[in-house]
Design a protein around this motif. Structure first.
Motif, PDB file in Angstrom:
ATOM      1  N   UNK A  49     102.595 -19.365  49.085  1.00 60.77           N
ATOM      2  CA  UNK A  49     101.706 -19.791  47.823  1.00 60.77           C
ATOM      3  C   UNK A  49     101.249 -21.284  47.816  1.00 60.77           C
ATOM      4  N   UNK A  50     100.067 -21.792  47.223  1.00 58.29           N
ATOM      5  CA  UNK A  50      99.491 -23.224  47.219  1.00 58.29           C
ATOM      6  C   UNK A  50      99.371 -23.462  45.917  1.00 58.29           C
ATOM      7  N   UNK A  51     100.196 -24.387  45.855  1.00 60.17           N
ATOM      8  CA  UNK A  51      99.801 -25.813  44.730  1.00 60.17           C
ATOM      9  C   UNK A  51      98.376 -26.689  45.147  1.00 60.17           C
ATOM     10  N   UNK A  52      97.889 -26.352  44.392  1.00 55.96           N
ATOM     11  CA  UNK A  52      96.096 -27.007  44.620  1.00 55.96           C
ATOM     12  C   UNK A  52      95.644 -27.476  43.348  1.00 55.96           C
ATOM     13  N   UNK A  53      95.515 -28.960  43.390  1.00 56.18           N
ATOM     14  CA  UNK A  53      95.326 -29.878  41.996  1.00 56.18           C
ATOM     15  C   UNK A  53      93.364 -30.011  42.494  1.00 56.18           C
ATOM     16  N   UNK A  54      93.183 -29.486  40.852  1.00 54.55           N
ATOM     17  CA  UNK A  54      92.369 -29.169  41.016  1.00 54.55           C
ATOM     18  C   UNK A  54      90.852 -30.440  40.930  1.00 54.55           C
ATOM     19  N   UNK A  55      90.845 -31.635  40.508  1.00 52.78           N
ATOM     20  CA  UNK A  55      90.195 -32.997  41.326  1.00 52.78           C
ATOM     21  C   UNK A  55      90.970 -33.226  42.416  1.00 52.78           C
ATOM     22  N   UNK A  56      89.773 -33.431  43.511  1.00 51.16           N
ATOM     23  CA  UNK A  56      90.301 -33.215  44.905  1.00 51.16           C
ATOM     24  C   UNK A  56      88.841 -34.219  45.125  1.00 51.16           C
ATOM     25  N   UNK A  57      88.556 -34.905  46.679  1.00 46.81           N
ATOM     26  CA  UNK A  57      87.625 -35.292  46.866  1.00 46.81           C
ATOM     27  C   UNK A  57      87.154 -34.582  47.445  1.00 46.81           C
ATOM     28  N   UNK A  58      85.207 -34.915  47.463  1.00 48.06           N
ATOM     29  CA  UNK A  58      84.899 -33.715  47.647  1.00 48.06           C
ATOM     30  C   UNK A  58      84.357 -32.280  47.507  1.00 48.06           C
ATOM     31  N   UNK A  59      85.381 -31.778  48.052  1.00 46.08           N
ATOM     32  CA  UNK A  59      85.594 -30.095  47.695  1.00 46.08           C
ATOM     33  C   UNK A  59      86.095 -30.107  46.866  1.00 46.08           C
ATOM     34  N   UNK A  60      86.122 -29.337  45.478  1.00 44.17           N
ATOM     35  CA  UNK A  60      87.152 -29.361  44.255  1.00 44.17           C
ATOM     36  C   UNK A  60      87.813 -28.643  44.589  1.00 44.17           C
ATOM     37  N   UNK A  61      88.802 -28.766  43.673  1.00 42.26           N
ATOM     38  CA  UNK A  61      89.856 -27.861  43.580  1.00 42.26           C
ATOM     39  C   UNK A  61      89.700 -26.062  43.499  1.00 42.26           C
ATOM     40  N   UNK A  62      88.300 -26.213  42.338  1.00 41.05           N
ATOM     41  CA  UNK A  62      87.767 -24.726  41.921  1.00 41.05           C
ATOM     42  C   UNK A  62      86.965 -24.270  42.637  1.00 41.05           C
ATOM     43  N   UNK A  63      86.395 -25.040  44.019  1.00 44.15           N
ATOM     44  CA  UNK A  63      85.151 -24.612  44.915  1.00 44.15           C
ATOM     45  C   UNK A  63      85.989 -23.811  46.189  1.00 44.15           C
ATOM     46  N   UNK A  64      87.893 -25.265  46.284  1.00 48.44           N
ATOM     47  CA  UNK A  64      88.998 -24.687  47.572  1.00 48.44           C
ATOM     48  C   UNK A  64      88.939 -22.765  46.461  1.00 48.44           C
ATOM     49  N   UNK A  65      89.916 -22.806  45.376  1.00 47.98           N
ATOM     50  CA  UNK A  65      89.794 -21.827  45.396  1.00 47.98           C
ATOM     51  C   UNK A  65      89.432 -20.345  44.902  1.00 47.98           C
ATOM     52  N   UNK A  66      88.287 -20.551  44.953  1.00 46.60           N
ATOM     53  CA  UNK A  66      87.016 -19.786  45.051  1.00 46.60           C
ATOM     54  C   UNK A  66      87.224 -19.693  47.208  1.00 46.60           C
ATOM     55  N   UNK A  67      87.037 -20.783  47.792  1.00 46.71           N
ATOM     56  CA  UNK A  67      86.237 -19.785  48.796  1.00 46.71           C
ATOM     57  C   UNK A  67      88.589 -19.259  49.613  1.00 46.71           C
ATOM     58  N   UNK A  68      89.107 -19.684  48.953  1.00 46.11           N
ATOM     59  CA  UNK A  68      90.284 -18.778  49.909  1.00 46.11           C
ATOM     60  C   UNK A  68      90.365 -17.502  49.169  1.00 46.11           C
ATOM     61  N   UNK A  69      89.718 -17.202  47.565  1.00 49.60           N
ATOM     62  CA  UNK A  69      90.430 -15.856  47.131  1.00 49.60           C
ATOM     63  C   UNK A  69      88.808 -14.783  48.153  1.00 49.60           C
ATOM     64  N   UNK A  70      87.452 -15.385  48.764  1.00 44.79           N
ATOM     65  CA  UNK A  70      86.735 -15.180  49.510  1.00 44.79           C
ATOM     66  C   UNK A  70      87.659 -13.620  50.972  1.00 44.79           C
TER      67      UNK A  70
END
Length: 233
Positions: A49-70
């Motif tokens: 499981x991943x607990x992911x903050x939305x506001x992150x430096x450089x690559x934000x949480x939304x981008x991380x989430x979309x990347x992981x879902x690939x």
């Protein structure tokens, strides 16, 4: 073996506090303080499981989430200080499984984690989705066999088209969660679909005619005005 959680946040004090408390209740915890580090850790550690903050430096949480879902279906619980409904919808549409607004209690966080891990374990092990109980007042139990792609309302088999089956399965997997029309169109019809939301609304109406006691006053597939649909039961 205890489940492994990847905790992603650039707030060092918060990470230390959450990691300490999650380890204390038996989880293994690895951490990351940026979006790029989160992707690296997800690949290297293969967390449950991943607990992911939305506001992150450089690559934000939304981008991380979309990347992981690939490449991954790992449960993702998104943390954010933003409490607006639109922010929650954007997070869920990016692939998050749940959404928790700061500040939150440790009890609520742990309950959300347990629920996501239970859901994930059921998804791996089960060949069926079931919803409802005659005692609930919603009507007979709905059963979907995901292997044979056969659907039942109580003991009666439902005659569903492939799209109707996939749509009902998606709604049942996310029961209690509001799913936007765009999200459902993307998941069921695919990203290359160029029709409009009326296509989805027609399929919803057909499903209601097959599973609702009173399709004109649905209690299982509920319309959330201006947003989409939520499955109850």
């Amino acid at each position: 073996m205890a489940e492994k959680i990847l905790l992603v946040d650039d707030d060092t004090a918060l990470v230390e506090m959450l990691a300490y408390n999650l380890r204390r209740v038996g989880y293994r915890v690895v951490t990351a303080d940026s979006g790029d580090a989160a992707l690296e850790q997800a690949q290297a550690e293969q967390p449950d499981l991943i607990i992911l903050d939305l506001m992150l430096p450089a690559l934000d949480g939304l981008s991380v989430c979309r990347n992981l879902r690939q490449t991954s279906n790992v449960p993702i619980l998104m943390l954010t200080a933003r409490s607006g409904e639109l922010d929650k919808i954007v997070g869920l549409e990016s692939g998050a499984d749940d959404y928790l607004t700061k500040p939150f209690s440790l009890g609520e966080l742990q309950a959300r984690i347990r629920a996501l891990l239970r859901r994930a374990s059921r998804g791996v092990a089960t060949e069926e989705l079931r919803a409802g109980d005659p005692a609930s007042g919603l009507g007979p139990t709905i059963t979907l066999n995901l292997v044979s792609r056969r659907a039942y309302l109580g003991e009666r088999e439902l005659l569903l088209s492939p799209r109707e089956f996939s749509l009902l399965a998606e709604l049942m997997r996310q029961r209690g969660v509001v799913l936007t029309r765009d999200l459902l169109l993307n998941r069921i019809w695919g990203p290359d679909f160029y029709g409009d939301t009326r296509t989805l609304d027609v399929h919803i109406r057909w499903l209601r005619e097959k599973i609702e006691a009173d399709p004109a006053h649905p209690t299982r597939i509920v319309t959330v005005r201006g947003i989409g649909y939520r499955f109850e039961g």
